[in-house]
Structure formats: C-alpha cells, structure tokens
Scaffold this active site. Structure first.
Site, PDB file in Angstrom:
ATOM      1  N   LYS A 143      -0.292  16.559  -5.682  1.00  0.00           N
ATOM      2  CA  LYS A 143      -0.015  15.318  -7.471  1.00  0.00           C
ATOM      3  C   LYS A 143      -1.768  15.059  -7.417  1.00  0.00           C
ATOM      4  CE  LYS A 143       0.736  11.736  -4.791  1.00  0.00           C
ATOM      5  NZ  LYS A 143       1.912   9.494  -4.967  1.00  0.00           N
ATOM      6  N   ASP A 144      -2.555  15.227  -6.253  1.00  0.00           N
ATOM      7  CA  ASP A 144      -4.102  14.768  -6.906  1.00  0.00           C
ATOM      8  C   ASP A 144      -5.032  15.191  -7.253  1.00  0.00           C
ATOM      9  OD1 ASP A 144      -3.904  12.318  -4.674  1.00  0.00           O
ATOM     10  OD2 ASP A 144      -4.303  13.112  -3.385  1.00  0.00           O
ATOM     11  N   ARG A 186       2.479   4.944 -13.331  1.00  0.00           N
ATOM     12  CA  ARG A 186       4.118   5.330 -13.187  1.00  0.00           C
ATOM     13  C   ARG A 186       5.295   3.974 -12.624  1.00  0.00           C
ATOM     14  NH1 ARG A 186       6.639   7.962  -9.611  1.00  0.00           N
ATOM     15  NH2 ARG A 186       5.105   7.829  -7.990  1.00  0.00           N
ATOM     16  N   ARG A 187       4.655   3.748 -10.784  1.00  0.00           N
ATOM     17  CA  ARG A 187       5.784   3.047 -10.580  1.00  0.00           C
ATOM     18  C   ARG A 187       6.451   1.807 -11.006  1.00  0.00           C
ATOM     19  NH1 ARG A 187       2.796   5.179  -4.959  1.00  0.00           N
ATOM     20  NH2 ARG A 187       4.024   7.002  -4.412  1.00  0.00           N
ATOM     21  N   ARG A 233      -4.669  -1.276  -3.037  1.00  0.00           N
ATOM     22  CA  ARG A 233      -5.187   0.261  -3.217  1.00  0.00           C
ATOM     23  C   ARG A 233      -5.185   0.438  -1.377  1.00  0.00           C
ATOM     24  NH1 ARG A 233      -9.255   2.708  -5.719  1.00  0.00           N
ATOM     25  NH2 ARG A 233      -9.132   4.327  -4.122  1.00  0.00           N
ATOM     26  N   ARG A 253      -2.816  -0.164   2.977  1.00  0.00           N
ATOM     27  CA  ARG A 253      -1.887  -0.440   2.020  1.00  0.00           C
ATOM     28  C   ARG A 253      -1.302  -1.388   3.629  1.00  0.00           C
ATOM     29  NH1 ARG A 253      -0.380   3.391  -2.393  1.00  0.00           N
ATOM     30  NH2 ARG A 253      -2.537   4.779  -1.711  1.00  0.00           N
ATOM     31  N   CYS A 301      -4.033  10.093 -14.823  1.00  0.00           N
ATOM     32  CA  CYS A 301      -3.771   8.810 -13.646  1.00  0.00           C
ATOM     33  C   CYS A 301      -3.865   7.999 -14.708  1.00  0.00           C
ATOM     34  CB  CYS A 301      -5.465   9.080 -13.276  1.00  0.00           C
ATOM     35  SG  CYS A 301      -4.858   8.390 -10.870  1.00  0.00           S
TER      36      CYS A 301
END
Length: 350
Positions: free
Chosen positions: A87-88, A138-139, A156, A162, A250
């Site tokens: 996904k990166d 997105r979330r 972040r 986190r 992104c």
C-alpha cells in the site's frame, strides 16, 4: 576449504521500523528456504516518512514517502531488492523499477485498538465526542460518516509510537491500524474490533507485501517471481488499476474491497469527501481463472500497474487491470472526479 566457491550475496533493502524488519525477515526466510545456495544480507535505512513525524501523511504531498530512499539505493546498486508494504508503493513507479513479487496477502482489514479504559467497547459504544486517532483520510472519511458521534484526529509515528501515544496520553480513546501490521508484530491481543468492508473498506494493496527490483535485472526478477501469490496478485492489480485510473493518492479518500469466488473477481471501490458526507461507490466483476504458474514468452513491456509477473498467465492479469479501469471510469462518469478534486483542494488548504 579454500576451493569452495563464495556464496552469492543478495542485498535486501528495508525501512528501519520494527514492522518493516519483521516483514523483510519473513520474505528473506522464504527466499532462503527456496535458495539455500544464496546468502542474504539485510540493509536497513530511514525514509522521509520515518523522519517527518509532526505532519499528516496526506499533507507532505509526496507519493513516495516510504520508498524514495530505498529506490535510490536500488538505483545505485547498493541493494538488489526492497521489501515494502504494497500500500506504500505508488501505482506509477519511477522509470527503471518494477514490483517483482506480490506476496500472499494477510488480513486487508482495519483494526481498532482501544485505550485500556475502553477495552470491551466498540466504535459504536464509545462515549460521545471520543477522539479516535488515524493517519489516514480514507479511514477518517468512512468512519466519520458511519460514527458521527466520534471525533477523528491525526496520529503519526510507527506502530510502537502510536500504541504508546494511545496508552500514555489521555488524548485518544482508540486508534485505527491495519490488522496485518498488528498480526505481524504479534499484537493480536490488542485488537478490540475488526472493521468489515461495510464499515470501512481498506486501502489499495493493504495486507500484502511487494518486492521492488530493478526492471532490467532479469536474474533478480526470476529469483523473486516465485513469491507471487496468484490470487493476491490479481486482486491487487485490480485495486491498483482502479486507484491509478482515478488518480487517487494519499491525499484523497479512496478505498476498495476485492474477492475471488467461483472464477469471478469482484471489485468494490469508493471515493469520499473529506468529512465523509459525500460518497460514491459501486461493484463490478469479471471472469477470471486463478492461474497455475507457467512460463509465458517474454513480453516487451510486461508491467501492469507497476507489477511484473511473467510466471503468471497474462490473460487474467489483463482482465484484473481492465476491471479496475472499468470501475474507475464508471465512478468518474457518475461525478467522482468532483468529490476527489474538492477533497484534494480542502486537504491542501488545511
């Protein structure tokens, strides 16, 4: 003893974070088992995304946040392959690079980790105005729409950071992370809730690992090509093709859900406004036969959405790519471009 030929050393690049190392170690372990005659050396480095920790990812305006430094090392022949979270990786790679393997996907879903005082809760049952941390537009867009009583705030740092922020600061009631990352770190016991696609669709390529190599390096391409998981590959080609055709990155909320069932590949894709108020989504399917691996004749340009899979038949790959294009075209024709443009402008303005 002196006559033994020196083992060839394959240098593998990775980010320095604990999760990146775990992911890279798992790929290297598989390669070692397949190629006992080769030696593998892991080279870890920091990337822009690891260094800039006080800014939302979507604000840095850099598509290759976690990949650029690793690609420079590939370019300079300092490493032979790099392991990334798929996904990166942007849907258009810089010239000269390709994804030579898409490994079997782990859970693509998002997971909720709750502050110790809220263990046993769900997002639904968190108190009014509880703050939920996520680094993903997105979330936030999807969950804001679904759970209007919650407040979503940027958080972040790598997974360890986190989780520490969640547990030690009183700022967050919960944070949202990729389930696959928590599984790989061995932190399944922290997962309080798994978000299913009807609550929150996932990011393109989430849960899968991609191995990036030099496109002309046939030797290394052959070496890593055996890692391709055909089903994951076809799902991720469809997802990446959808995102590329929408021109999402992104900085805009785009999400997907894919499944392969009875020879059909299903792709659901959606776009959201930043606050989740506006959304547009749809589902399409295409006939696909999950291929057994075989040797095709070489292609002039074998890449599809940045992926080279010469040992998988071409036909299903093209069908998956076309499915992504068709679904993106359908949403764009319905007005998705407007939602995405506004989301992009608002994100850049804030």
């Amino acid at each position: 003893e002196e006559d033994t030929p020196k083992m060839r050393v394959i240098r593998v690049g990775t980010r320095k974070s604990q999760l990146a190392r775990i992911q890279t170690d798992s790929v290297v372990a598989t390669l070692k088992a397949l190629y006992p005659g080769l030696q593998f050396e892991i080279i870890a480095m920091s990337t822009t995304g690891d260094k800039i920790l006080d800014t939302a990812l979507s604000k840095i305006g850099e598509k290759s946040l976690f990949t650029k430094e690793l690609e420079h090392a590939l370019e300079r022949n300092e490493v032979d392959l790099v392991v990334h979270s798929l996904k990166d990786l942007p849907t258009v790679l810089p010239p000269g690079f390709t994804i030579g393997a898409v490994c079997k996907r782990e859970s693509p879903y998002d997971a909720v980790v709750f502050h110790p005082k809220f263990v046993g809760k769900t997002l639904e049952t968190l108190p009014e105005k509880s703050v939920v941390g996520t680094s993903s537009l997105r979330r936030a867009a999807q969950l804001q729409r679904k759970f209007p009583h919650l407040e979503f705030r940027n958080i972040r740092g790598n997974l360890n950071t986190r989780l520490r922020k969640l547990d030690e600061l009183q700022e967050f009631s919960a944070i949202i992370l990729a389930a696959a990352g928590l599984q790989r770190m061995g932190w399944q016991n922290r997962v309080g809730q798994i978000l299913h696609p009807e609550e929150c669709m996932y990011a393109v390529g989430q849960g899968a690992l991609g191995v990036e190599v030099r496109a002309k390096d046939q030797d290394i391409l052959d070496l890593v090509g055996v890692l391709h998981d055909p089903e994951t590959l076809l799902r991720c080609i469809a997802e990446r093709s959808f995102l590329r055709h929408l021109e999402g990155g992104c900085s805009v909320p785009v999400a997907v859900h894919t499944a392969i069932k009875d020879g059909q590949l299903y792709l659901t894709g959606g776009v959201w406004s930043l606050n989740g108020a506006e959304t547009m989504q749809d589902t399409m399917q295409t006939t696909i036969h999950v291929p057994v691996q075989h040797e095709d004749g070489p292609e002039d340009d074998p890449q599809l959405v940045g992926i080279t899979a010469r040992n998988i038949p071409r036909q299903p790959q093209l069908a998956a790519e076309n499915l992504g294009i068709s679904l993106a075209t359908l949403l764009l024709n319905k007005g998705a471009k407007n939602i995405l443009d506004v989301a992009r402008q608002l994100n850049e303005a804030h």
